[in-house]
Design a protein around this motif. Structure first.
Motif, PDB file in Angstrom:
ATOM      1  N   GLY A  80      13.509  -4.820  -8.836  1.00 41.61           N
ATOM      2  CA  GLY A  80      13.107  -4.854  -8.403  1.00 41.61           C
ATOM      3  C   GLY A  80      11.668  -4.804  -7.746  1.00 41.61           C
ATOM      4  N   GLU A  81      11.716  -3.001  -7.867  1.00 40.92           N
ATOM      5  CA  GLU A  81      10.478  -1.952  -7.050  1.00 40.92           C
ATOM      6  C   GLU A  81       9.563  -2.465  -7.926  1.00 40.92           C
ATOM      7  N   SER A  82       8.491  -2.613  -6.914  1.00 37.52           N
ATOM      8  CA  SER A  82       7.116  -1.958  -7.294  1.00 37.52           C
ATOM      9  C   SER A  82       7.071  -1.065  -6.922  1.00 37.52           C
ATOM     10  N   GLN A  83       6.102  -0.073  -8.436  1.00 36.46           N
ATOM     11  CA  GLN A  83       5.443   0.931  -7.691  1.00 36.46           C
ATOM     12  C   GLN A  83       5.846   1.764  -6.656  1.00 36.46           C
ATOM     13  N   ARG A  84       4.176   0.900  -5.781  1.00 35.50           N
ATOM     14  CA  ARG A  84       4.342   1.211  -4.072  1.00 35.50           C
ATOM     15  C   ARG A  84       5.201   1.563  -3.619  1.00 35.50           C
ATOM     16  N   LEU A 106       5.318   9.403  -2.912  1.00 33.74           N
ATOM     17  CA  LEU A 106       4.388   8.940  -3.225  1.00 33.74           C
ATOM     18  C   LEU A 106       3.228   7.929  -3.349  1.00 33.74           C
ATOM     19  N   THR A 107       2.374   7.836  -3.318  1.00 37.20           N
ATOM     20  CA  THR A 107       0.611   6.918  -3.392  1.00 37.20           C
ATOM     21  C   THR A 107       2.085   6.230  -4.784  1.00 37.20           C
ATOM     22  N   GLN A 108       1.912   4.460  -5.110  1.00 40.48           N
ATOM     23  CA  GLN A 108       1.624   3.963  -5.782  1.00 40.48           C
ATOM     24  C   GLN A 108       0.535   4.691  -7.370  1.00 40.48           C
ATOM     25  N   ASP A 109       0.058   5.038  -7.514  1.00 40.77           N
ATOM     26  CA  ASP A 109      -0.614   5.684  -8.445  1.00 40.77           C
ATOM     27  C   ASP A 109      -0.003   7.012  -8.932  1.00 40.77           C
TER      28      ASP A 109
END
Length: 98
Positions: free
Chosen positions: A21-25, A33-36
C-alpha cells in the motif's frame, strides 16, 4: 518470453508497492528518492541503480537477489511492515546456537 532484469525489477517493485500500500512518495522517502524519481523508474524511463536496488531490498527486509528474482519470490520474502521479523528462515538455519 523472458523478461529483462530491469523489467522484472520494475514489475516486482510495482507488485510489492501494491501489496504494502506504499505510495511512490512514501517509497521514495524510505529509500532517498523523490516521488518523481520513483515514478521515472517505475515507468521504465530511467533504470534503478544497484545502490537503489540495495536500498529497496533493505527497506522491504530482503536481500537484493530476492528482489531481483521476480514478484512472486520477492513477495514471499517481504518483511512488512518494516522492522518485522522475516517469516521464513534461510536454508540451513535452525535457530540453534553452537
Amino acid at each position: 518470453m523472458v523478461l529483462s532484469t530491469l523489467e522484472t525489477l520494475r514489475l516486482t517493485v510495482a507488485a510489492i508497492r501494491q501489496r504494502t500500500g506504499e505510495s511512490q512518495r512514501e517509497l521514495g522517502a524510505a529509500v532517498g528518492l523523490t516521488q518523481d524519481k520513483v515514478s521515472r523508474r517505475q515507468s521504465g524511463a530511467q533504470p534503478w541503480s544497484l545502490d537503489e536496488v540495495d536500498a529497496l531490498a533493505r527497506h522491504w527486509g530482503m536481500g537484493p537477489l530476492d528482489l531481483l528474482a521476480g514478484p512472486t519470490h520477492a513477495a514471499q520474502c517481504l518483511c512488512w511492515p518494516p522492522g518485522t521479523a522475516a517469516s521464513r528462515q534461510e536454508p540451513g538455519v535452525t535457530g540453534e546456537s553452537r
